[in-house]
Design an enzyme around this catalytic site. Sequence first.
Site, PDB file in Angstrom:
ATOM      1  N   TYR A 124      -4.158   0.223   3.559  1.00 49.10           N
ATOM      2  CA  TYR A 124      -5.035  -0.890   3.231  1.00 49.10           C
ATOM      3  C   TYR A 124      -5.660  -1.503   4.501  1.00 49.10           C
ATOM      4  O   TYR A 124      -6.707  -2.142   4.438  1.00 49.10           O
ATOM      5  CB  TYR A 124      -4.243  -1.999   2.526  1.00 49.10           C
ATOM      6  CG  TYR A 124      -3.971  -1.768   1.062  1.00 49.10           C
ATOM      7  CD1 TYR A 124      -4.315  -0.570   0.423  1.00 49.10           C
ATOM      8  CD2 TYR A 124      -3.376  -2.770   0.301  1.00 49.10           C
ATOM      9  CE1 TYR A 124      -4.063  -0.387  -0.926  1.00 49.10           C
ATOM     10  CE2 TYR A 124      -3.125  -2.591  -1.056  1.00 49.10           C
ATOM     11  CZ  TYR A 124      -3.468  -1.407  -1.667  1.00 49.10           C
ATOM     12  OH  TYR A 124      -3.215  -1.242  -3.007  1.00 49.10           O
ATOM     13  N   GLY A 125      -4.996  -1.333   5.628  1.00 48.93           N
ATOM     14  CA  GLY A 125      -5.312  -2.109   6.832  1.00 48.93           C
ATOM     15  C   GLY A 125      -6.707  -1.939   7.380  1.00 48.93           C
ATOM     16  O   GLY A 125      -7.209  -2.803   8.096  1.00 48.93           O
ATOM     17  N   CYS A 130       2.915  -6.702   9.891  1.00 47.38           N
ATOM     18  CA  CYS A 130       2.713  -5.502   9.074  1.00 47.38           C
ATOM     19  C   CYS A 130       4.108  -5.008   8.732  1.00 47.38           C
ATOM     20  O   CYS A 130       4.988  -4.967   9.599  1.00 47.38           O
ATOM     21  CB  CYS A 130       1.938  -4.450   9.857  1.00 47.38           C
ATOM     22  SG  CYS A 130       1.870  -2.840   9.035  1.00 47.38           S
ATOM     23  N   THR A 131       4.313  -4.657   7.474  1.00 49.83           N
ATOM     24  CA  THR A 131       5.670  -4.324   7.019  1.00 49.83           C
ATOM     25  C   THR A 131       6.205  -3.026   7.626  1.00 49.83           C
ATOM     26  O   THR A 131       7.389  -2.725   7.465  1.00 49.83           O
ATOM     27  CB  THR A 131       5.708  -4.229   5.478  1.00 49.83           C
ATOM     28  OG1 THR A 131       4.633  -3.396   5.051  1.00 49.83           O
ATOM     29  CG2 THR A 131       5.552  -5.602   4.864  1.00 49.83           C
ATOM     30  N   HIS A 132       5.365  -2.284   8.323  1.00 46.50           N
ATOM     31  CA  HIS A 132       5.863  -1.086   9.012  1.00 46.50           C
ATOM     32  C   HIS A 132       6.528  -1.428  10.348  1.00 46.50           C
ATOM     33  O   HIS A 132       7.301  -0.632  10.875  1.00 46.50           O
ATOM     34  CB  HIS A 132       4.708  -0.137   9.344  1.00 46.50           C
ATOM     35  CG  HIS A 132       4.374   0.821   8.245  1.00 46.50           C
ATOM     36  ND1 HIS A 132       3.669   0.449   7.150  1.00 46.50           N
ATOM     37  CD2 HIS A 132       4.650   2.141   8.083  1.00 46.50           C
ATOM     38  CE1 HIS A 132       3.510   1.508   6.352  1.00 46.50           C
ATOM     39  NE2 HIS A 132       4.094   2.536   6.897  1.00 46.50           N
ATOM     40  N   ASN A 146       0.954  -7.204   4.243  1.00 45.99           N
ATOM     41  CA  ASN A 146       0.243  -8.232   4.995  1.00 45.99           C
ATOM     42  C   ASN A 146      -1.253  -8.236   4.720  1.00 45.99           C
ATOM     43  O   ASN A 146      -1.860  -9.291   4.580  1.00 45.99           O
ATOM     44  CB  ASN A 146       0.479  -8.043   6.487  1.00 45.99           C
ATOM     45  CG  ASN A 146       1.838  -8.518   6.914  1.00 45.99           C
ATOM     46  OD1 ASN A 146       1.998  -9.653   7.310  1.00 45.99           O
ATOM     47  ND2 ASN A 146       2.845  -7.667   6.823  1.00 45.99           N
ATOM     48  N   THR A 147      -1.864  -7.035   4.646  1.00 44.27           N
ATOM     49  CA  THR A 147      -3.311  -6.981   4.442  1.00 44.27           C
ATOM     50  C   THR A 147      -3.677  -7.554   3.078  1.00 44.27           C
ATOM     51  O   THR A 147      -4.606  -8.363   2.955  1.00 44.27           O
ATOM     52  CB  THR A 147      -3.823  -5.535   4.577  1.00 44.27           C
ATOM     53  OG1 THR A 147      -3.297  -4.960   5.777  1.00 44.27           O
ATOM     54  CG2 THR A 147      -5.333  -5.488   4.620  1.00 44.27           C
ATOM     55  N   GLU A 157       4.906   6.517  10.484  1.00 44.05           N
ATOM     56  CA  GLU A 157       4.989   7.469   9.369  1.00 44.05           C
ATOM     57  C   GLU A 157       5.233   8.899   9.867  1.00 44.05           C
ATOM     58  O   GLU A 157       5.818   9.714   9.182  1.00 44.05           O
ATOM     59  CB  GLU A 157       3.726   7.393   8.517  1.00 44.05           C
ATOM     60  CG  GLU A 157       3.528   5.999   7.953  1.00 44.05           C
ATOM     61  CD  GLU A 157       3.229   5.961   6.475  1.00 44.05           C
ATOM     62  OE1 GLU A 157       2.619   6.893   5.959  1.00 44.05           O
ATOM     63  OE2 GLU A 157       3.609   4.956   5.846  1.00 44.05           O
ATOM     64  N   SER A 182       0.832  -1.205   0.000  1.00 43.20           N
ATOM     65  CA  SER A 182       0.000   0.000   0.000  1.00 43.20           C
ATOM     66  C   SER A 182       0.869   1.258   0.000  1.00 43.20           C
ATOM     67  O   SER A 182       0.413   2.320  -0.389  1.00 43.20           O
ATOM     68  CB  SER A 182      -0.892   0.001   1.230  1.00 43.20           C
ATOM     69  OG  SER A 182      -0.110  -0.054   2.399  1.00 43.20           O
TER      70      SER A 182
END
Lengths: 271, 271
Positions: free
Chosen positions: B43-44, B185-187, B75-76, B153, B12
């Site tokens: 997207y989450g 989650c990639t964050h 992931n989402t 972010e 995303s």
Amino acid sequence: MTDALPIGMFDSGVGGLTVLREVMRQLPGESTVYFGDTARVPYGSKSRDVITRFSLEIGQFLLQEKVKMIVVACNTASAFALPTMRQKFKVPIVGVVAPGARAALAATQSRRIGVIGTEGTIESQAYSEAIHYLDPKAEVFGQACPLIVPLVEEGWLEKPLALEVVKEYLTPLLTNRIDSLVLGCTHYPLLKNLLGQVTGPGVKLIDSAEETARAVGQKLREDKLEAPSGSSGAMRYFYVSDAPEKFEKIGRRFLGQELPAVKRVDIGSWI
Amino acid sequence: MTDALPIGMFDSGVGGLTVLREVMRQLPGESTVYFGDTARVPYGSKSRDVITRFSLEIGQFLLQEKVKMIVVACNTASAFALPTMRQKFKVPIVGVVAPGARAALAATQSRRIGVIGTEGTIESQAYSEAIHYLDPKAEVFGQACPLIVPLVEEGWLEKPLALEVVKEYLTPLLTNRIDSLVLGCTHYPLLKNLLGQVTGPGVKLIDSAEETARAVGQKLREDKLEAPSGSSGAMRYFYVSDAPEKFEKIGRRFLGQELPAVKRVDIGSWI
């Protein structure tokens, strides 16, 4: 002359329901079509180009629903897309920025005005320009607050960390000795108490929803588009681009009452 | 046989760059095309339908760019869209959920595994299903953490309130006596230190990026799609649907190095 057609309104999500709420209160005879762009929310971190494109698509959808006016009930879209929307569409377009700017100038004495909003709204300088257009001597201090929207949507308003987040954003802003603060995002009215705790009673909090509803009423009168006074009950329509159940659930807090059925529409298919 | 075409990857936004980073480290000879859907991020919080539609549109774009494989570095999207993508597209599709599940099972001793992720990832039960597919006796405890992405972010990782947010989410999860925690989650890898502070040393943190890159390498070997070993330097292409400059700026922290030019593409035009 009168016009029984509904008023169209949109926001990136639920936030604009605070504006709808005021429109329903001040203009109870007007039917409304509300669109929340929940598939692409939030708008606040995105560019002028993309927000303008989204706004034009939504305007197109609202016009297909035969609205007589479009209320851009979103600060970021108002900051970015109003000129283009006014070029492309024939119906009157009302945003939230100019009404908020007027309300701030009516409230301030020191002419030192703070504005909080999304990154897009603050970077656009839209409030600053709207305030200076009316009073070139006013001083405007902006602060983007990207974490506040997710905090409100998480429902964490009562937690101590909500206060920490608000302090983090407002402390530097308050060093400018402002005496009024524009809540430049439709999510922020839900945090009014907390914001007031941090600013103290010397700073007036400006919620543009009320002033926007007033501007809508005035524009309807000017253009002779008011609903017929004898008309039977106003209609309420709600559309979103994703997850209608979630919108209904979160939307209640913003609208201050239950929402009727919310329909999902596929935004890709309008273009 | 070998194949010099690039690997397509998407997320995303910037988060998937943590996966790209691992792919570049483990498979330095492979060229890559990365797409970040910054016009529609995040997207989450969105529905299965909408995320599947977005993923198919992006898959279409990547195939036009002649990729030999698609890595769903989100992931989402992995939780929602993999089956439909595998139906529609002929190239191999690798997601991040199955590799993360494998890594968690390799790390756990008590078979009590925690998973943190977006609302969509947690509600989908995708990790739970992937883990139970491999080990029906493992116990999986999920926790959605919607505020963590905006916190990362905003770049507020060092502030005391970041710790408060993490505690708020992890404290209830830790009562389940997990011994490993999937960063779903990639964050989240950017918050690894903070997460470790809260979980303590008894809980292993599972970052699926590494395991996903391994799965990509394995699939390339199986399908004989590896880049020719004597090929001159791998190419890196980056596309986003909005605000390329911002992506370059924030992306650095995720990729661990400067990004070359990022191009904006108009996603509406692919369909």
